[in-house]
Design a protein around this motif. Sequence first.
Motif, short mmCIF file in Angstrom:
data_model
loop_
_atom_site.label_atom_id
_atom_site.label_comp_id
_atom_site.label_asym_id
_atom_site.label_seq_id
_atom_site.Cartn_x
_atom_site.Cartn_y
_atom_site.Cartn_z
N THR A 42 0.82 -1.20 0.00
CA THR A 42 0.00 0.00 0.00
C THR A 42 0.86 1.26 0.00
N LEU A 43 1.91 1.29 0.82
CA LEU A 43 2.73 2.49 0.92
C LEU A 43 3.74 2.62 -0.22
N GLU A 121 0.59 13.91 8.46
CA GLU A 121 -0.70 13.79 7.81
C GLU A 121 -1.76 13.84 8.90
N THR A 249 -1.62 4.62 5.43
CA THR A 249 -0.69 5.75 5.52
C THR A 249 -0.81 6.52 6.82
N GLU A 250 -1.99 6.47 7.47
CA GLU A 250 -2.19 7.28 8.66
C GLU A 250 -2.56 6.48 9.91
#
Length: 294
Positions: A42-43, A121, A249-250
């Motif tokens: 994903t990253l 973020e 991501t977060e």
Amino acid sequence: MIAWLNRLVDLVEESLTEDLDVVRVATSLGTTEYHLRRMFSTLAGMPLSEYVRRRRMTVAAADVVTGSGDLLGIAVRYGYGSAEAFGRAFLSVHGVSPGRARRDGGPLRSQPRLRFRLTVEGALPMDVRIVTRPAFRLVGHATRVPLVHQGVNTAIQEHVTSLAPQEHVRLKGLGDTEPHGLLAVSADIDPDRREGTELTYVHGVAVTDAVEVPDDLDVIPVAAGSWAVFRAAGPYPSTLQAVWAATATEWFPSNPWQLRPGPEVVAVLDRADDFSTATVELWLPVEGGSTVQR
């Protein structure tokens, strides 16, 4: 998690001429292979297996171009059993055969070494709760579809629209537990989450053992465990796809939870008549945390 991923990248570099034992690496980092592969893909924007292949062929290209050994020897050095297999992998990355690259010096496509860094973020809080559920079943109509990262998955769309309106009503009448309502279930997902790989998609509902399931419906047993439930509203399906990306991501880097194997479930709580917008809940199976998030 950023430290895990950077350590994984270091180990890839140390293992370019041999197979990388991802299970052993994940264990040494205190996580699972499943979670490590999913977060990397994903990253990084590519599966771990694809990154390893690209890096291996990037380094192997130097041996090919400089003429340091015959092509079969280079193939064996980088874990390929034949010059033909090595040639196919080399061609898929660089767009030219090893023989041509040695003769002409290229062209070559280099995969730079990845380095993960933390950026600030999360200016907006994520609407998430953790629930612990006993075992239940997901029942409905299953099919095999390709994984699509962005936009409408036409195979899923065709599967759902092929069902008669009364069938949706029948399914909703069977559901008797969370996640409530008609569900979009994705199971048997490729650990690297490679786009185009097949998964099992089920249009159905969640039921307890008290429900007698008709013989014409498919059933996926779901083990007891914890779930992270993310709620979002907006254009569909882009909002849902953005929420999934944001979990990697977060949310996961900031919380003591990690993914565990199991189906991903989307519950549609509300939607426009044409399904252009929707309020949804994304249910992801998790483990390892100790606090409740809301």
